[in-house]
Scaffold this motif. Structure first.
Motif, PDB file in Angstrom:
ATOM      1  N   LEU A  23      54.288  49.362  41.695  1.00  0.00           N
ATOM      2  CA  LEU A  23      53.850  48.306  40.777  1.00  0.00           C
ATOM      3  C   LEU A  23      54.235  48.625  39.336  1.00  0.00           C
ATOM      4  O   LEU A  23      54.710  47.749  38.600  1.00  0.00           O
ATOM      5  N   LYS A  24      54.044  49.866  38.930  1.00  0.00           N
ATOM      6  CA  LYS A  24      54.397  50.248  37.560  1.00  0.00           C
ATOM      7  C   LYS A  24      55.900  50.138  37.328  1.00  0.00           C
ATOM      8  O   LYS A  24      56.349  49.752  36.236  1.00  0.00           O
ATOM      9  N   SER A  25      56.697  50.488  38.354  1.00  0.00           N
ATOM     10  CA  SER A  25      58.152  50.394  38.204  1.00  0.00           C
ATOM     11  C   SER A  25      58.602  48.946  38.065  1.00  0.00           C
ATOM     12  O   SER A  25      59.702  48.676  37.568  1.00  0.00           O
ATOM     13  N   ASP A  26      57.730  48.007  38.476  1.00  0.00           N
ATOM     14  CA  ASP A  26      58.058  46.589  38.351  1.00  0.00           C
ATOM     15  C   ASP A  26      57.410  45.971  37.111  1.00  0.00           C
ATOM     16  O   ASP A  26      57.458  44.749  36.917  1.00  0.00           O
ATOM     17  N   GLY A  27      56.784  46.789  36.274  1.00  0.00           N
ATOM     18  CA  GLY A  27      56.272  46.301  35.001  1.00  0.00           C
ATOM     19  C   GLY A  27      54.798  45.961  34.956  1.00  0.00           C
ATOM     20  O   GLY A  27      54.313  45.425  33.956  1.00  0.00           O
ATOM     21  N   TYR A  28      54.056  46.272  36.029  1.00  0.00           N
ATOM     22  CA  TYR A  28      52.628  45.968  36.050  1.00  0.00           C
ATOM     23  C   TYR A  28      51.810  47.138  35.514  1.00  0.00           C
ATOM     24  O   TYR A  28      52.194  48.307  35.655  1.00  0.00           O
ATOM     25  N   ASP A  29      50.689  46.831  34.912  1.00  0.00           N
ATOM     26  CA  ASP A  29      49.697  47.836  34.578  1.00  0.00           C
ATOM     27  C   ASP A  29      48.798  47.987  35.799  1.00  0.00           C
ATOM     28  O   ASP A  29      48.615  47.035  36.552  1.00  0.00           O
ATOM     29  N   THR A  30      48.239  49.174  36.001  1.00  0.00           N
ATOM     30  CA  THR A  30      47.445  49.398  37.206  1.00  0.00           C
ATOM     31  C   THR A  30      46.166  50.170  36.897  1.00  0.00           C
ATOM     32  O   THR A  30      46.071  50.898  35.913  1.00  0.00           O
ATOM     33  N   MET A  31      45.182  49.984  37.771  1.00  0.00           N
ATOM     34  CA  MET A  31      43.970  50.794  37.806  1.00  0.00           C
ATOM     35  C   MET A  31      43.706  51.134  39.262  1.00  0.00           C
ATOM     36  O   MET A  31      44.149  50.405  40.151  1.00  0.00           O
ATOM     37  N   GLN A  32      42.967  52.215  39.495  1.00  0.00           N
ATOM     38  CA  GLN A  32      42.684  52.638  40.863  1.00  0.00           C
ATOM     39  C   GLN A  32      41.191  52.827  41.078  1.00  0.00           C
ATOM     40  O   GLN A  32      40.467  53.236  40.165  1.00  0.00           O
ATOM     41  N   ALA A  33      40.759  52.520  42.305  1.00  0.00           N
ATOM     42  CA  ALA A  33      39.381  52.774  42.722  1.00  0.00           C
ATOM     43  C   ALA A  33      39.410  53.285  44.155  1.00  0.00           C
ATOM     44  O   ALA A  33      40.245  52.853  44.953  1.00  0.00           O
ATOM     45  N   CYS A  34      38.487  54.201  44.492  1.00  0.00           N
ATOM     46  CA  CYS A  34      38.491  54.810  45.824  1.00  0.00           C
ATOM     47  C   CYS A  34      37.580  54.089  46.802  1.00  0.00           C
ATOM     48  O   CYS A  34      37.592  54.390  48.001  1.00  0.00           O
ATOM     49  N   ASP A  35      36.749  53.151  46.306  1.00  0.00           N
ATOM     50  CA  ASP A  35      35.899  52.374  47.203  1.00  0.00           C
ATOM     51  C   ASP A  35      35.448  51.097  46.498  1.00  0.00           C
ATOM     52  O   ASP A  35      35.757  50.873  45.323  1.00  0.00           O
ATOM     53  N   GLY A  36      34.703  50.260  47.221  1.00  0.00           N
ATOM     54  CA  GLY A  36      34.286  48.983  46.667  1.00  0.00           C
ATOM     55  C   GLY A  36      33.358  49.104  45.480  1.00  0.00           C
ATOM     56  O   GLY A  36      33.419  48.299  44.543  1.00  0.00           O
ATOM     57  N   LEU A  37      32.482  50.101  45.498  1.00  0.00           N
ATOM     58  CA  LEU A  37      31.538  50.274  44.391  1.00  0.00           C
ATOM     59  C   LEU A  37      32.263  50.585  43.083  1.00  0.00           C
ATOM     60  O   LEU A  37      31.949  50.023  42.031  1.00  0.00           O
ATOM     61  N   GLU A  38      33.230  51.488  43.158  1.00  0.00           N
ATOM     62  CA  GLU A  38      34.001  51.827  41.959  1.00  0.00           C
ATOM     63  C   GLU A  38      34.822  50.632  41.496  1.00  0.00           C
ATOM     64  O   GLU A  38      34.976  50.398  40.292  1.00  0.00           O
ATOM     65  N   ALA A  39      35.335  49.856  42.454  1.00  0.00           N
ATOM     66  CA  ALA A  39      36.124  48.672  42.100  1.00  0.00           C
ATOM     67  C   ALA A  39      35.282  47.667  41.320  1.00  0.00           C
ATOM     68  O   ALA A  39      35.733  47.115  40.304  1.00  0.00           O
ATOM     69  N   ILE A  40      34.078  47.417  41.776  1.00  0.00           N
ATOM     70  CA  ILE A  40      33.199  46.450  41.109  1.00  0.00           C
ATOM     71  C   ILE A  40      32.840  46.932  39.707  1.00  0.00           C
ATOM     72  O   ILE A  40      32.800  46.152  38.751  1.00  0.00           O
ATOM     73  N   LYS A  41      32.603  48.234  39.554  1.00  0.00           N
ATOM     74  CA  LYS A  41      32.303  48.781  38.235  1.00  0.00           C
ATOM     75  C   LYS A  41      33.483  48.575  37.285  1.00  0.00           C
ATOM     76  O   LYS A  41      33.309  48.200  36.116  1.00  0.00           O
ATOM     77  N   LEU A  42      34.699  48.826  37.777  1.00  0.00           N
ATOM     78  CA  LEU A  42      35.887  48.621  36.947  1.00  0.00           C
ATOM     79  C   LEU A  42      36.053  47.154  36.565  1.00  0.00           C
ATOM     80  O   LEU A  42      36.451  46.829  35.438  1.00  0.00           O
ATOM     81  N   LEU A  43      35.754  46.253  37.505  1.00  0.00           N
ATOM     82  CA  LEU A  43      35.863  44.820  37.221  1.00  0.00           C
ATOM     83  C   LEU A  43      34.867  44.381  36.158  1.00  0.00           C
ATOM     84  O   LEU A  43      35.150  43.466  35.376  1.00  0.00           O
ATOM     85  N   GLU A  44      33.708  45.009  36.124  1.00  0.00           N
ATOM     86  CA  GLU A  44      32.695  44.656  35.134  1.00  0.00           C
ATOM     87  C   GLU A  44      33.107  45.085  33.727  1.00  0.00           C
ATOM     88  O   GLU A  44      32.645  44.522  32.735  1.00  0.00           O
ATOM     89  N   GLU A  45      34.032  46.051  33.652  1.00  0.00           N
ATOM     90  CA  GLU A  45      34.400  46.627  32.357  1.00  0.00           C
ATOM     91  C   GLU A  45      35.819  46.292  31.923  1.00  0.00           C
ATOM     92  O   GLU A  45      36.206  46.594  30.784  1.00  0.00           O
ATOM     93  N   ASN A  46      36.622  45.672  32.800  1.00  0.00           N
ATOM     94  CA  ASN A  46      38.038  45.461  32.494  1.00  0.00           C
ATOM     95  C   ASN A  46      38.509  44.086  32.973  1.00  0.00           C
ATOM     96  O   ASN A  46      37.925  43.503  33.883  1.00  0.00           O
ATOM     97  N   ASP A  47      39.585  43.606  32.357  1.00  0.00           N
ATOM     98  CA  ASP A  47      40.250  42.392  32.810  1.00  0.00           C
ATOM     99  C   ASP A  47      41.273  42.769  33.871  1.00  0.00           C
ATOM    100  O   ASP A  47      42.114  43.646  33.651  1.00  0.00           O
ATOM    101  N   VAL A  48      41.206  42.118  35.003  1.00  0.00           N
ATOM    102  CA  VAL A  48      42.108  42.394  36.124  1.00  0.00           C
ATOM    103  C   VAL A  48      42.712  41.072  36.581  1.00  0.00           C
ATOM    104  O   VAL A  48      42.026  40.056  36.666  1.00  0.00           O
ATOM    105  N   ASP A  49      44.015  41.086  36.882  1.00  0.00           N
ATOM    106  CA  ASP A  49      44.704  39.863  37.285  1.00  0.00           C
ATOM    107  C   ASP A  49      44.794  39.702  38.793  1.00  0.00           C
ATOM    108  O   ASP A  49      44.883  38.585  39.298  1.00  0.00           O
ATOM    109  N   LEU A  50      44.771  40.817  39.523  1.00  0.00           N
ATOM    110  CA  LEU A  50      44.881  40.758  40.989  1.00  0.00           C
ATOM    111  C   LEU A  50      44.316  42.047  41.566  1.00  0.00           C
ATOM    112  O   LEU A  50      44.404  43.113  40.944  1.00  0.00           O
ATOM    113  N   ILE A  51      43.733  41.963  42.774  1.00  0.00           N
ATOM    114  CA  ILE A  51      43.167  43.131  43.434  1.00  0.00           C
ATOM    115  C   ILE A  51      43.855  43.356  44.775  1.00  0.00           C
ATOM    116  O   ILE A  51      44.016  42.415  45.564  1.00  0.00           O
ATOM    117  N   ILE A  52      44.255  44.592  45.028  1.00  0.00           N
ATOM    118  CA  ILE A  52      44.726  45.014  46.341  1.00  0.00           C
ATOM    119  C   ILE A  52      43.578  45.808  46.947  1.00  0.00           C
ATOM    120  O   ILE A  52      43.186  46.850  46.416  1.00  0.00           O
TER     121      ILE A  52
END
Length: 234
Positions: A23-52
């Motif tokens: 994704l980074k090689s194609d010009g996207y910024d990225t964030m990582q989470a190891c489970d759903g709880l961490e993902a939700i916390k990141l979403l509460e604190e950051n703008d995200v355009d798409l989730i894998i």
């Protein structure tokens, strides 16, 4: 220029790092989470355009996380799973996912799906009238599909549709009276070649009916034309 921020959620670090590199090689910024709880916390604190979002994870699995995320945000969600059975795919789509990819997968195919989902989402989110001058909403009896705000209102109620559900409804609403085959809908909305055995469109149509119809078995809006496809009547 960044194309957008992608949140990669998977309990396997090797997979997160692999997807991150592509994704980074194609010009996207990225964030990582190891489970759903961490993902939700990141979403509460950051703008995200798409989730894998991986399905099988500890603490809060992908299906449960998808449900919670849909209460918070409307961005596209692509689910990943080692399970290939149709029932698992249908479950993911029913929970609000927009697309589904089975492990092991080709990272280039995942990047292509990310591009397709974002392109489709941004297309319908633009503040542009695609119907006629000064008209950015489709009115079908008491159903209003607002192409500018990406909202669907039924009577006095604001409906919560996923981006893909909205796109399908808008596609049919913009061409009322025209019958769209399942292949037409899939290739128009997902911008990918349709696979004969794919039941993704039918699952999404059913979910739209559950949200827009008093009696989904006898729908007012999206009609089935047996042996052909679907349409919204004039």
């Amino acid at each position: 220029m960044e194309k957008g921020t992608i949140l990669i959620v998977d309990d396997e670090k090797e997979i997160r790092d692999l997807v991150d590199i592509y994704l980074k090689s194609d010009g996207y910024d990225t964030m990582q989470a190891c489970d759903g709880l961490e993902a939700i916390k990141l979403l509460e604190e950051n703008d995200v355009d798409l989730i894998i979002l991986d399905v099988m994870m500890p603490n809060l699995n992908g299906v449960e996380a998808c449900l919670k995320i849909r209460e918070m945000r409307e961005m596209p969600i692509i689910m990943l799973s080692a399970k290939s059975e149709d029932i698992d795919k249908i479950l993911g789509l029913n929970m609000g996912a927009d697309d589904y990819l089975t492990k092991p997968f080709n990272p280039l195919e995942l990047v292509a799906r990310v591009k397709s989902q974002l392109r489709r989402f941004h297309k319908f989110s633009k503040k542009v009238d695609v119907l006629a001058e000064d008209n950015n909403a489709i009115h079908i009896d008491d159903l209003v599909i607002n192409l500018e705000t990406h909202e669907v209102i039924l009577g006095d109620n604001l409906l919560k549709l996923t981006p893909t559900e909205f796109d399908i409804l808008a596609l049919l609403g913009q061409s009322r009276g025209k019958v769209f085959s399942i292949e037409n809908i899939y290739e128009s909305v997902w911008n990918q070649e349709f696979m004969t055995s794919d039941n993704t469109v039918m699952v999404h149509i059913r979910k739209i009916r559950e949200k827009t119809e008093e009696n989904p078995r006898n729908p007012r809006f999206i009609k089935t034309v047996w042996g052909v496809g679907y349409k919204i009547e004039k």
